[in-house]
Design a protein around this motif. Structure first.
Motif, PDB file in Angstrom:
ATOM      1  N   THR A 189      63.613  79.576 -72.243  1.00  0.00           N
ATOM      2  CA  THR A 189      62.758  80.603 -72.251  1.00  0.00           C
ATOM      3  C   THR A 189      62.826  81.337 -70.495  1.00  0.00           C
ATOM      4  O   THR A 189      62.026  82.208 -70.325  1.00  0.00           O
ATOM      5  CB  THR A 189      61.335  80.200 -72.264  1.00  0.00           C
ATOM      6  N   ASP A 221      62.844  85.047 -71.067  1.00  0.00           N
ATOM      7  CA  ASP A 221      61.555  85.951 -71.168  1.00  0.00           C
ATOM      8  C   ASP A 221      61.162  86.247 -69.742  1.00  0.00           C
ATOM      9  O   ASP A 221      60.695  87.530 -69.616  1.00  0.00           O
ATOM     10  CB  ASP A 221      60.374  84.869 -71.483  1.00  0.00           C
ATOM     11  N   ASN A 260      63.392  89.387 -68.893  1.00  0.00           N
ATOM     12  CA  ASN A 260      62.918  90.658 -69.497  1.00  0.00           C
ATOM     13  C   ASN A 260      61.619  91.040 -68.745  1.00  0.00           C
ATOM     14  O   ASN A 260      61.728  92.399 -68.673  1.00  0.00           O
ATOM     15  CB  ASN A 260      62.566  90.084 -70.873  1.00  0.00           C
ATOM     16  N   LYS A 261      60.922  90.092 -68.338  1.00  0.00           N
ATOM     17  CA  LYS A 261      59.518  90.424 -67.751  1.00  0.00           C
ATOM     18  C   LYS A 261      59.744  91.369 -66.571  1.00  0.00           C
ATOM     19  O   LYS A 261      59.198  92.287 -66.345  1.00  0.00           O
ATOM     20  CB  LYS A 261      58.900  89.167 -67.604  1.00  0.00           C
ATOM     21  N   ILE A 301      70.867  90.085 -79.840  1.00  0.00           N
ATOM     22  CA  ILE A 301      69.799  90.971 -79.240  1.00  0.00           C
ATOM     23  C   ILE A 301      69.524  91.675 -80.207  1.00  0.00           C
ATOM     24  O   ILE A 301      69.852  92.217 -81.340  1.00  0.00           O
ATOM     25  CB  ILE A 301      70.513  91.740 -78.266  1.00  0.00           C
ATOM     26  N   TYR A 338      65.034  90.061 -84.029  1.00  0.00           N
ATOM     27  CA  TYR A 338      64.586  90.087 -82.312  1.00  0.00           C
ATOM     28  C   TYR A 338      64.017  91.593 -82.150  1.00  0.00           C
ATOM     29  O   TYR A 338      64.660  92.456 -82.575  1.00  0.00           O
ATOM     30  CB  TYR A 338      65.522  89.633 -81.516  1.00  0.00           C
ATOM     31  N   SER A 339      62.869  91.421 -81.369  1.00  0.00           N
ATOM     32  CA  SER A 339      62.428  92.801 -81.208  1.00  0.00           C
ATOM     33  C   SER A 339      63.062  93.692 -80.330  1.00  0.00           C
ATOM     34  O   SER A 339      64.087  93.103 -79.517  1.00  0.00           O
ATOM     35  CB  SER A 339      60.770  92.632 -80.723  1.00  0.00           C
ATOM     36  N   ASP A 349      63.342  94.614 -76.970  1.00  0.00           N
ATOM     37  CA  ASP A 349      63.665  94.119 -75.911  1.00  0.00           C
ATOM     38  C   ASP A 349      64.193  92.469 -75.764  1.00  0.00           C
ATOM     39  O   ASP A 349      64.765  92.109 -74.598  1.00  0.00           O
ATOM     40  CB  ASP A 349      62.667  94.164 -74.926  1.00  0.00           C
ATOM     41  N   LYS A 350      63.942  91.789 -76.740  1.00  0.00           N
ATOM     42  CA  LYS A 350      64.170  90.449 -76.749  1.00  0.00           C
ATOM     43  C   LYS A 350      65.667  90.167 -77.043  1.00  0.00           C
ATOM     44  O   LYS A 350      66.441  90.663 -77.711  1.00  0.00           O
ATOM     45  CB  LYS A 350      63.534  89.784 -77.885  1.00  0.00           C
ATOM     46  N   ASP A 380      68.791  86.412 -76.834  1.00  0.00           N
ATOM     47  CA  ASP A 380      69.149  85.120 -76.399  1.00  0.00           C
ATOM     48  C   ASP A 380      70.324  84.843 -76.233  1.00  0.00           C
ATOM     49  O   ASP A 380      71.181  85.620 -76.469  1.00  0.00           O
ATOM     50  CB  ASP A 380      68.471  84.094 -77.742  1.00  0.00           C
ATOM     51  N   ARG A 429      55.719  79.762 -67.459  1.00  0.00           N
ATOM     52  CA  ARG A 429      55.193  80.947 -68.285  1.00  0.00           C
ATOM     53  C   ARG A 429      53.728  80.778 -68.244  1.00  0.00           C
ATOM     54  O   ARG A 429      52.789  81.907 -68.248  1.00  0.00           O
ATOM     55  CB  ARG A 429      55.969  81.336 -69.418  1.00  0.00           C
TER      56      ARG A 429
END
Length: 279
Positions: A10, A13, A16-17, A52, A90-91, A93-94, A96, A139
């Protein structure tokens, strides 16, 4: 032939953030290569898999830039990979990542339990930071706390790749066994490198705890959870004969100089924790 596969969990994440993608690829390579060298294997090549929601060339190029850099540090070749665009899974912006590494080692030179003996010393090689484990807890802490730019940079600092130094030690036959400190923390990863008829003795007060872990600890996390979740400043461990320690230390730069945190003794696969972590 030795092979390893891993991801970065994670931590993705947070990349991305904070919209920082140029180092997460180094983490990916590190998590695989550091597992490979635990057995004394020389990395040969690496493959990546990127999944992605919607392909963003700029983001993907930055991720690949990190992967290339990690392979360069590891002295191995990035020979291929796969990028899968999967909207609906995956949404937007997500994404892996998964990595796959292959290396080689002579059967006689494989590091492992069989070379470990009572009286051996456990050396800690410092980590560069949190590396790529424990980010679910990180997180959850971030949801309740404001963070500075300095903390933000620490959270995304890439995982140290130890292959250059470790392979030099393997060539010189200075290591009996090794452990990459990842998920499960110091105790769980170290005990795997020790025969069942021997025990691990760790002096927790000797661990040089990095500032980022002190910050996490201040968010009401117990010592037990810190040890189980994070590396706490110990990125890699060596089990060695005491006579070899001076030669081993010469291989490392000042920032990653190994230091003693415990020893191996007779006794059935127990872990004896001496003293407490010094916060």
């Amino acid at each position: 032939i030795v092979s390893c596969t891993d991801g970065v969990g994670t931590k993705i994440d947070l990349a991305n953030k904070f919209k920082k993608f140029d180092t997460i690829g180094i983490d990916l390579v590190a998590m695989c290569i550091n597992d490979l060298i635990v057995q004394g294997a020389k990395p040969l090549f690496f493959l990546d898999y990127i999944a992605i929601g919607k392909l963003n060339l700029d983001k993907t190029k930055k991720i690949l830039k990190g992967i290339f850099k990690g392979c360069k540090i590891s002295n191995c070749s990035l020979i291929g990979g796969e990028t899968a665009e999967m909207p609906g899974i995956y949404s937007k912006d997500k994404f892996d990542l998964a990595g796959f590494s292959v290396g080689i080692v002579s059967k006689k030179e494989i590091l492992g339990k069989r070379k470990v003996k009572a009286g051996d010393i456990i050396l800690s090689i410092p980590s560069s930071g949190i590396h790529s484990n424990g980010y679910s807890l990180v997180r959850s802490i971030l949801k309740k706390n404001k963070i500075t730019k300095k903390i933000k940079n620490e959270l995304l600092k890439p995982t140290k790749i130890y292959s250059k130094e470790i392979l030099k030690l393997v060539d010189k036959k200075l290591i009996n066994a090794a452990a990459h400190i990842t998920g499960g923390g110091l105790v769980e990863n170290l005990i795997r490198s020790v025969p069942k008829d021997l025990s691990v003795n760790l002096n927790l007060s000797e661990i040089k705890i990095l500032k980022i872990f002190k910050w996490l600890k201040s968010k009401n996390i117990s010592d037990q959870e810190m040890l189980r979740t994070f590396n706490c400043g110990v990125g890699f461990c060596l089990i060695v004969s005491r006579d070899n320690i001076p030669k081993i230390k010469k291989i490392f730069s000042k920032s990653y100089k190994p230091y003693e945190i415990g020893f191996i003794s007779k006794g059935k696969n127990k872990v004896n924790l001496i003293n407490s972590l010094k916060w």
